[in-house]
Design an enzyme around this catalytic site. Structure first.
Site, PDB file in Angstrom:
ATOM      1  N   HIS A   1     -55.354 -96.049  13.974  1.00 21.45           N
ATOM      2  CA  HIS A   1     -54.517 -96.335  15.144  1.00 21.45           C
ATOM      3  C   HIS A   1     -54.362 -97.843  15.292  1.00 21.45           C
ATOM      4  CE1 HIS A   1     -53.001 -96.299  19.256  1.00 21.45           C
ATOM      5  NE2 HIS A   1     -53.982 -97.116  19.600  1.00 21.45           N
TER       6      HIS A   1
ATOM      7  N   HIS B   1     -47.477 -98.218  10.124  1.00 18.74           N
ATOM      8  CA  HIS B   1     -47.820 -99.622  10.379  1.00 18.74           C
ATOM      9  C   HIS B   1     -47.912-100.533   9.159  1.00 18.74           C
ATOM     10  CE1 HIS B   1     -48.401 -98.580  14.529  1.00 18.74           C
ATOM     11  NE2 HIS B   1     -49.206 -97.595  14.168  1.00 18.74           N
TER      12      HIS B   1
END
Length: 156
Positions: A147, A40
């Site tokens: 996450h 990410h």
């Protein structure tokens, strides 16, 4: 005498084997925090409307090995700013867990979505640069993102 040594060495040997059995599986295994960063974080670039950005990044970051990951978001902010989200507004995660946090300010991100009809090994993605609040799940010590849960538009 030999029996006494055996009684001392046996528990020590068992302890060593237990520690090795516990540590060995984690050797070389990517931590959840490192996986979050790989999947990410792209602090070095700004959001790109370049249509090949997602195709390149998804391959480069190993998210097209064995299957095409359907959706992924890259964050174009300094890592420390994303880590600080873990100490901002607490929200409920999509899965109902209580360890998610929403960024106080909008962040530059790029959404990557698998295009219709795209099949492994020819994974093709649609690139969508955006400016949105991010929601991340955090855990560990230090408390860091593990996450990417969602991105949301500014509600003001």
């Amino acid at each position: 005498m030999a029996l006494e040594k055996s009684l001392v060495l046996l528990p020590l040997l068992v302890l060593i084997l237990l520690v090795l059995g516990w540590v060995q599986p984690s050797l070389g295994k990517e931590s959840r925090a490192k996986k979050f960063q790989r999947q990410h974080m792209d602090s070095d670039s700004s959001p790109s409307s370049n249509s090949t950005y997602c195709n390149q990044m998804m391959r480069r970051r190993n998210m097209t090995q064995g299957r095409c990951k359907p959706v992924n978001t890259f964050v174009h902010e300094p890592l420390v700013d994303v880590q600080n989200v873990c100490f901002q507004e607490k929200v409920t995660c999509k899965n109902g867990q209580g360890n998610c946090y929403k960024s106080n300010s909008s962040m530059h991100i790029t959404d990557c979505r698998l295009t219709n009809g795209s099949r492994y090994p020819n994974c093709a993605y649609r690139t969508s640069p955006k400016e949105r609040h991010i929601i991340v799940a955090c855990e560990g010590n230090p408390y860091v993102p593990v996450h990417f849960d969602a991105s949301v538009e500014d509600s003001t």
